[in-house]
Design an enzyme around this catalytic site. Structure first.
Site, PDB file in Angstrom:
ATOM      1  N   ASP A   1       0.714  -1.158  -0.085  1.00 26.98           N
ATOM      2  CA  ASP A   1      -0.082  -0.202  -0.136  1.00 26.98           C
ATOM      3  C   ASP A   1       0.869   1.233   0.203  1.00 26.98           C
ATOM      4  O   ASP A   1       2.104   1.294   0.449  1.00 26.98           O
ATOM      5  CB  ASP A   1      -0.795   0.153   1.138  1.00 26.98           C
ATOM      6  CG  ASP A   1      -1.796  -1.063   1.274  1.00 26.98           C
ATOM      7  OD1 ASP A   1      -2.232  -1.890   0.099  1.00 26.98           O
ATOM      8  OD2 ASP A   1      -2.357  -1.486   2.403  1.00 26.98           O
TER       9      ASP A   1
HETATM   10  N1  URA Z   1      -1.087  -5.859   3.729  1.00 26.49           N
HETATM   11  C1  URA Z   1      -1.710  -4.578   3.866  1.00 26.49           C
HETATM   12  O1  URA Z   1      -2.762  -4.462   4.466  1.00 26.49           O
HETATM   13  N2  URA Z   1      -1.010  -3.774   3.326  1.00 26.49           N
HETATM   14  C2  URA Z   1      -0.098  -4.089   2.735  1.00 26.49           C
HETATM   15  O2  URA Z   1       0.768  -3.003   2.104  1.00 26.49           O
HETATM   16  C3  URA Z   1       0.525  -5.209   2.864  1.00 26.49           C
HETATM   17  C4  URA Z   1      -0.014  -6.298   3.012  1.00 26.49           C
END
Ligand code: URA
Length: 235
Positions: A106
């Site tokens: 993310d």
């Molecule tokens: N899980 C998440 O919630 N975000 C990420 O970036 C990676 C795994």
């Protein structure tokens, strides 16, 4: 046996642009299997290749694999009209190599991100059949309880019906935990912890399938995978 132009071989290492590679060659600083090569267009066998610049061995690989310490605030994408992407953190000679992120983090997640132009191997690594563990460090609002650990181990069904496989949740004390997943569903760590009533405040990926983030890499920094790390990827 594959043959490639000498200037391409040098540019493939990500250390020189094609133009700089030509200049290096012309100045007589490049040896291939012990012999000085001065012309960019000279074809070189890649099998058993020993490439040296100024007497120092330079590793050539058909594909480029980088390990990046992704900073928060940039997208795991190759390009975006408005926002900065992880590819924007690379110098032009690497941007020309058609690298892609292996999986996605993310925008606000930090940590280990692999980038490569070896699409086939990246695909294999991401396939659920490969059972590649991904380990995350999370800071949360709350503290992990025994029932949360059990809920992760049992496999969770999220509120929208998404079914998550069994995962490992370990408490690291108040407000901190480690999560190990074998899959990579959208916002998975955040959604699983939110379902336990422990929203994520900070998230960082520490490792992926035996490759651990090099803690000497500053946020936004990257380096090529070592030969040993490439062997880990081969499985
Ligand atoms: N899980 C998440 O919630 N975000 C990420 O970036 C990676 C795994």
């Amino acid at each position: 046996m594959a043959q490639l132009r000498a200037d391409k071989l040098l540019a493939d290492t990500g250390r020189w642009s094609r133009r700089d590679a030509k200049l290096l060659l012309r100045s007589g600083r490049v040896r291939v299997n012990g012999a000085v090569i001065v012309k960019g267009e000279t074809k070189v066998d890649t099998e058993g290749l020993i490439l040296e610049v100024d007497g120092e061995r330079v590793l050539w690989q058909r594909f480029t694999w980088l390990m990046m310490n992704k900073p928060a605030g940039c997208l795991t994408a190759t390009q975006d009209r408005r926002q900065k992407t992880v590819l924007d953190l690379l110098p032009p000679e690497l941007q020309r190599q058609e690298l892609r992120p292996v999986g996605r983090l993310d925008k606000d997640t930090e940590g280990l991100l692999l980038l490569t132009n070896d699409g086939e191997r990246a695909h294999r690594l991401l396939s659920p059949k490969s059972h590649v563990d991904k380990v995350y460090y999370a800071e949360i609002d709350g503290t992990v309880a025994e029932e949360d650990v059990r809920a992760f181990a049992d496999g969770m069904t999220l509120s929208d019906g998404t079914v998550c496989q069994s995962a490992v949740l370990e408490s690291l004390g108040e407000g901190k935990c480690q999560v190990t997943l074998r899959e990579g569903k959208f916002h998975q760590v955040k959604r699983m912890l939110a379902q336990c009533g422990k929203p994520v405040l900070y998230l960082k990926r520490l490792s992926m399938g035996g490759l651990t983030l090099d803690n000497r890499l500053q946020k936004g920094a990257f380096r090529p995978l070592t030969e040993q790390e490439l062997r880990i990827l081969e499985g």
